[in-house]
Scaffold this motif. Structure first.
Motif, mmCIF file in Angstrom:
data_model
loop_
_atom_site.group_PDB
_atom_site.id
_atom_site.type_symbol
_atom_site.label_atom_id
_atom_site.label_comp_id
_atom_site.label_asym_id
_atom_site.label_seq_id
_atom_site.Cartn_x
_atom_site.Cartn_y
_atom_site.Cartn_z
ATOM 1 N N GLY A 199 10.657 28.223 36.419
ATOM 2 C CA GLY A 199 12.040 28.070 36.860
ATOM 3 C C GLY A 199 12.703 29.440 36.893
ATOM 4 N N ASN A 200 14.004 29.461 37.181
ATOM 5 C CA ASN A 200 14.689 30.756 37.304
ATOM 6 C C ASN A 200 14.819 31.499 35.981
ATOM 7 N N VAL A 201 14.795 30.772 34.857
ATOM 8 C CA VAL A 201 14.826 31.487 33.573
ATOM 9 C C VAL A 201 13.498 32.236 33.387
ATOM 10 N N ALA A 202 12.389 31.571 33.724
ATOM 11 C CA ALA A 202 11.083 32.247 33.662
ATOM 12 C C ALA A 202 11.087 33.467 34.591
ATOM 13 N N ALA A 203 11.742 33.338 35.742
ATOM 14 C CA ALA A 203 11.830 34.481 36.674
ATOM 15 C C ALA A 203 12.602 35.623 36.022
ATOM 16 N N GLY B 240 29.334 19.775 32.440
ATOM 17 C CA GLY B 240 28.326 20.850 32.469
ATOM 18 C C GLY B 240 26.970 20.396 31.948
ATOM 19 N N TRP B 241 26.187 21.327 31.422
ATOM 20 C CA TRP B 241 24.813 21.023 31.000
ATOM 21 C C TRP B 241 24.735 19.982 29.894
ATOM 22 N N ILE B 242 25.738 19.952 28.996
ATOM 23 C CA ILE B 242 25.682 18.972 27.904
ATOM 24 C C ILE B 242 25.994 17.568 28.457
ATOM 25 N N ASP C 226 16.172 24.542 22.863
ATOM 26 C CA ASP C 226 15.076 24.538 23.843
ATOM 27 C C ASP C 226 14.228 23.288 23.724
ATOM 28 N N ARG C 227 13.589 22.947 24.850
ATOM 29 C CA ARG C 227 12.559 21.910 24.788
ATOM 30 C C ARG C 227 11.337 22.504 24.101
ATOM 31 N N LYS C 228 10.527 21.633 23.511
ATOM 32 C CA LYS C 228 9.316 22.121 22.829
ATOM 33 C C LYS C 228 8.081 21.733 23.627
ATOM 34 N N LEU C 229 7.027 22.538 23.498
ATOM 35 C CA LEU C 229 5.753 22.207 24.131
ATOM 36 C C LEU C 229 4.994 21.159 23.319
ATOM 37 N N ASN C 230 5.239 21.155 21.997
ATOM 38 C CA ASN C 230 4.520 20.256 21.077
ATOM 39 C C ASN C 230 3.006 20.441 21.170
ATOM 40 N N ALA D 167 7.060 24.737 42.307
ATOM 41 C CA ALA D 167 7.695 25.766 41.461
ATOM 42 C C ALA D 167 9.207 25.653 41.628
ATOM 43 N N LYS D 168 9.956 25.900 40.540
ATOM 44 C CA LYS D 168 11.414 25.689 40.597
ATOM 45 C C LYS D 168 12.199 26.979 40.816
ATOM 46 N N PHE D 169 11.516 28.078 41.137
ATOM 47 C CA PHE D 169 12.257 29.306 41.456
ATOM 48 C C PHE D 169 13.100 29.052 42.698
ATOM 49 N N GLY E 125 22.482 17.628 31.686
ATOM 50 C CA GLY E 125 21.192 18.283 31.452
ATOM 51 C C GLY E 125 21.194 19.654 32.112
ATOM 52 N N PRO E 126 20.184 20.494 31.752
ATOM 53 C CA PRO E 126 20.218 21.910 32.133
ATOM 54 C C PRO E 126 19.729 22.166 33.552
ATOM 55 N N THR E 127 20.512 21.772 34.539
ATOM 56 C CA THR E 127 20.106 22.001 35.927
ATOM 57 C C THR E 127 21.261 22.599 36.719
ATOM 58 N N ARG F 85 8.111 30.518 26.004
ATOM 59 C CA ARG F 85 8.203 29.146 26.547
ATOM 60 C C ARG F 85 9.515 29.050 27.307
ATOM 61 N N SER F 86 9.411 28.867 28.614
ATOM 62 C CA SER F 86 10.622 28.781 29.446
ATOM 63 C C SER F 86 10.586 27.455 30.182
ATOM 64 N N ILE F 87 10.690 26.364 29.399
ATOM 65 C CA ILE F 87 10.453 25.029 29.970
ATOM 66 C C ILE F 87 11.721 24.165 29.928
ATOM 67 N N GLY F 88 12.867 24.806 29.858
ATOM 68 C CA GLY F 88 14.127 24.059 29.933
ATOM 69 C C GLY F 88 14.853 24.035 28.602
ATOM 70 N N TYR F 89 16.160 23.831 28.708
ATOM 71 C CA TYR F 89 17.035 23.825 27.526
ATOM 72 C C TYR F 89 17.337 22.399 27.070
ATOM 73 N N ARG F 90 17.955 22.303 25.890
ATOM 74 C CA ARG F 90 18.427 21.029 25.321
ATOM 75 C C ARG F 90 19.778 21.266 24.663
ATOM 76 N N LYS G 201 15.552 33.447 46.541
ATOM 77 C CA LYS G 201 16.147 34.774 46.286
ATOM 78 C C LYS G 201 15.544 35.393 45.009
ATOM 79 N N GLU G 202 15.417 34.571 43.983
ATOM 80 C CA GLU G 202 14.904 35.058 42.704
ATOM 81 C C GLU G 202 13.424 35.454 42.829
ATOM 82 N N LEU G 203 12.649 34.655 43.586
ATOM 83 C CA LEU G 203 11.220 34.973 43.717
ATOM 84 C C LEU G 203 11.024 36.226 44.582
HETATM 85 P P1 NAP Z 1 13.918 24.637 35.279
HETATM 86 O O1 NAP Z 1 14.354 25.168 36.584
HETATM 87 O O2 NAP Z 1 14.062 23.176 35.052
HETATM 88 O O3 NAP Z 1 12.379 25.066 35.084
HETATM 89 C C1 NAP Z 1 11.639 24.625 33.990
HETATM 90 C C2 NAP Z 1 10.160 24.892 34.223
HETATM 91 O O4 NAP Z 1 9.458 24.502 33.053
HETATM 92 C C3 NAP Z 1 9.545 24.088 35.389
HETATM 93 O O5 NAP Z 1 8.592 24.878 36.035
HETATM 94 C C4 NAP Z 1 8.905 22.904 34.663
HETATM 95 O O6 NAP Z 1 7.821 22.326 35.351
HETATM 96 C C5 NAP Z 1 8.376 23.618 33.420
HETATM 97 N N1 NAP Z 1 8.080 22.723 32.313
HETATM 98 C C6 NAP Z 1 8.886 21.775 31.757
HETATM 99 N N2 NAP Z 1 8.250 21.168 30.731
HETATM 100 C C7 NAP Z 1 7.017 21.737 30.654
HETATM 101 C C8 NAP Z 1 5.899 21.535 29.815
HETATM 102 N N3 NAP Z 1 5.922 20.626 28.821
HETATM 103 N N4 NAP Z 1 4.800 22.285 30.015
HETATM 104 C C9 NAP Z 1 4.770 23.230 30.992
HETATM 105 N N5 NAP Z 1 5.787 23.466 31.831
HETATM 106 C C10 NAP Z 1 6.912 22.727 31.659
HETATM 107 O O7 NAP Z 1 14.684 25.299 34.042
HETATM 108 P P2 NAP Z 1 15.153 26.800 33.722
HETATM 109 O O8 NAP Z 1 14.266 27.817 34.320
HETATM 110 O O9 NAP Z 1 15.361 26.782 32.252
HETATM 111 O O10 NAP Z 1 16.562 26.893 34.449
HETATM 112 C C11 NAP Z 1 17.656 26.005 34.109
HETATM 113 C C12 NAP Z 1 18.662 26.004 35.256
HETATM 114 O O11 NAP Z 1 19.351 27.258 35.307
HETATM 115 C C13 NAP Z 1 17.998 25.836 36.608
HETATM 116 O O12 NAP Z 1 18.769 24.986 37.424
HETATM 117 C C14 NAP Z 1 17.976 27.242 37.169
HETATM 118 O O13 NAP Z 1 17.951 27.329 38.579
HETATM 119 C C15 NAP Z 1 19.272 27.806 36.591
HETATM 120 N N6 NAP Z 1 19.202 29.286 36.558
HETATM 121 C C16 NAP Z 1 19.612 29.947 37.669
HETATM 122 C C17 NAP Z 1 19.502 31.326 37.699
HETATM 123 C C18 NAP Z 1 19.952 32.059 38.933
HETATM 124 O O14 NAP Z 1 20.579 31.469 39.791
HETATM 125 N N7 NAP Z 1 19.604 33.324 39.079
HETATM 126 C C19 NAP Z 1 18.985 32.032 36.613
HETATM 127 C C20 NAP Z 1 18.563 31.321 35.493
HETATM 128 C C21 NAP Z 1 18.669 29.934 35.480
HETATM 129 P P3 NAP Z 1 7.994 20.903 36.089
HETATM 130 O O15 NAP Z 1 8.673 21.202 37.384
HETATM 131 O O16 NAP Z 1 6.612 20.419 36.238
HETATM 132 O O17 NAP Z 1 8.835 20.031 35.200
#
Ligand code: NAP
Length: 458
Positions: free
Chosen positions: A158-162, A366-368, A111-115, A207-209, A371-373, A324-329, A212-214
């Motif tokens: 993002g969708n993980v937070a959802a 893939g993600w590696i 995971d990414r860290k907030l630090n 917001a990155k939701f 990146g995790p998008t 913390r759901s701020i992206g993977y590494r 459908k998820e929202l």
């Molecule tokens: P994500 O979509 O990149 O969302 C990460 C969230 O964290 C964004 O809101 C981002 O804000 C925020 N963030 C990043 N760094 C931050 C910080 N230092 N402080 C506060 N907020 C921070 O990542 P994810 O939710 O981990 O999802 C990864 C991928 O998997 C995405 O493409 C997602 O759509 C996909 N996924 C899809 C589904 C599905 O289809 N049902 C389910 C789960 C995951 P900023 O925009 O400001 O950077």
């Protein structure tokens, strides 16, 4: 002229990781004109990566991708070696000896860290841990989540937070017929959480939701979505973003926030609050998390390139748990170059590079790789592109030796007492999981410990 890729000397490819990108790379290789033998290496006894242990249990439709992966796995020329960790049980150098090419499709497992101060307080978790736990991933089987405080906070939109917020918002009845792990359902059914705060550092237009998820938050049995209408005010840059045709998804998301803000509370037991322009500054608590201190942000920058900067205005939320759901590494593997900043394997079109130079035999997908998008399907085109690079290298005769593939690796695993799991063996585990599930009206009840899976076989 090399004859690699002909029936007499098939192209041997090792794929590290058995998630979507690994299977889409396999599919692309099997569809190519070359004669190919593929050995897929996976550190767990079970395949399918995030489709098994990332996709939320109440999103069974997304898991249907497994049917395709299963079909690919039954193809001639494919073999699966589960319960084998590359970098531990086998080295990258050994894979280079056994295979012409290695495709790393091992995802982003960290995971990414907030630090920020307090990030490691008890009660502060990564979304990865929670998702792995409710999905029965063996790494997270014994994690503990204290759901006794009425408030929960999720950082990230993002969708993980959802997924995380929705699982916390749902009733036991909404979850009990999914493949959620039994241990997680037991803890969630005792949850005292009533208010879930989902916090974005930027605004409602960023917001990155996905819509459908929202939208699902408006359809929950016992939870109301809450959005403060005043928080939906937009600066002119955000208005430009939402009016742009390429940004239809965000416009729909914004419309949903608007719709949520106009609802009158229905009196359901739980509320999921979407809050914007807030960044956590500090997690506070004596022995465990008690509250999170947040700073109000404003946006700065051009449309589509706006970032959040603090305004100095502080607010606090009392909570016993935060995710913390701020992206993977990605995680580094010895013998493979790693980009520490981005958490990926540096590459050009899927060819792994070191200081700008191509490293022969090593590829990534893939993600590696990127990146995790993206959603599951995004990985198909990504893997096809990597396989195209690999096949171009084959046609340019980069690969010149006959390789023995798994026949070289299996004796090494046996000497090292590694109990590798084949695909037919995984199918036995699969059958038992499905049977265990049927008894409870669930699609499957997963084994959550590696020993339990191996016990079925031995
Ligand atoms: P994500 O979509 O990149 O969302 C990460 C969230 O964290 C964004 O809101 C981002 O804000 C925020 N963030 C990043 N760094 C931050 C910080 N230092 N402080 C506060 N907020 C921070 O990542 P994810 O939710 O981990 O999802 C990864 C991928 O998997 C995405 O493409 C997602 O759509 C996909 N996924 C899809 C589904 C599905 O289809 N049902 C389910 C789960 C995951 P900023 O925009 O400001 O950077």
């Amino acid at each position: 002229m090399s004859n690699v890729g002909t029936p007499d000397n098939p192209l041997r490819v090792a794929i590290v990781g058995s998630g979507p990108s690994g299977f889409y790379a396999t599919e692309a290789l099997l569809k190519s004109d070359a004669s190919v033998r593929i050995d897929m290496l996976e550190r767990l006894p079970c395949p399918f990566g995030l489709v098994r242990s990332g996709v939320a249990p109440d999103h069974q439709k997304l898991k249907q991708a497994i049917q395709l992966y299963d079909k690919i796995a039954q193809s001639d020329g494919f073999s699966f070696l589960g319960n084998v960790t590359v970098g531990h049980d086998l080295s990258v150098d050994e894979l280079k000896q056994s295979h012409h090419a290695i495709i790393f499709a091992c995802g982003a497992e960290s995971d990414r860290k907030l630090n920020i101060p307090g990030e490691d307080l008890k009660g502060s978790h990564t979304a990865t841990e929670f998702v792995g736990w409710y999905n029965g991933h063996p790494d997270y089987r014994d994690r503990e989540f204290d759901l006794s405080h009425p408030n929960a906070v999720i950082i990230g939109q993002g969708n993980v937070a959802a997924d995380v917020s929705r699982i916390l918002s749902k009733t036991t009845d909404e979850l009990k017929h999914t493949d959620i792990a039994e241990h997680a359902l037991a803890v969630l059914s005792e949850s005292k959480i009533r208010d879930i705060y989902v916090i974005g550092r930027r605004g409602p237009a960023q917001a990155k939701f996905t819509p459908k998820e929202l939208r699902e938050f408006g359809e929950l049995d016992d939870c109301d979505p809450v959005v403060n209408a005043e928080d939906l005010a937009l600066n002119s840059e955000s208005q430009i973003e939402l009016e742009d045709k390429s940004n239809a998804g965000n416009a729909k998301v914004y419309k949903l926030f608007n719709e949520f803000s106009q609802r009158t509370p229905s009196g359901k037991n739980k509320r999921c609050h979407f809050m914007f322009l807030l960044s956590p500054l500090e997690l506070i608590g004596k022995n465990r998390l008690e509250k999170v201190r947040l700073e109000k942000n404003q946006l700065t920058g051009e449309p589509f390139n706006q970032s959040a900067i603090g305004t100095g205005e502080i607010t606090e939320i009392d909570t016993g748990i935060l995710f913390r759901s701020i992206g993977y590494r990605g995680i580094a593997i010895t013998g493979v170059p790693f980009d520490e900043r981005r958490g990926i394997f540096p590459n050009n079109d899927g060819r792994i590079i070191d200081d700008g130079n191509i490293v022969p035999q090593l590829y990534t997908a893939g993600w590696i790789k990127r990146g995790p998008t993206g959603i599951i399907g995004t990985n198909r085109a990504d893997s096809v592109a990597t396989v195209e690079s690999l096949l171009n290298d084959l046609h340019n005769s980069t690969f010149d030796n006959a390789k023995n593939g798994a026949d070289f690796l299996i004796p090494l695993l046996e000497t090292r007492n590694v109990r590798y799991v084949t695909y037919p063996e995984w199918m036995k585990i699969d059958t038992v999981e499905i049977k265990q599930g049927q008894e409870k009206g669930k699609p499957r009840e997963k084994f959550t410990r590696i020993e339990e899976m191996l016990n079925i076989l031995d």
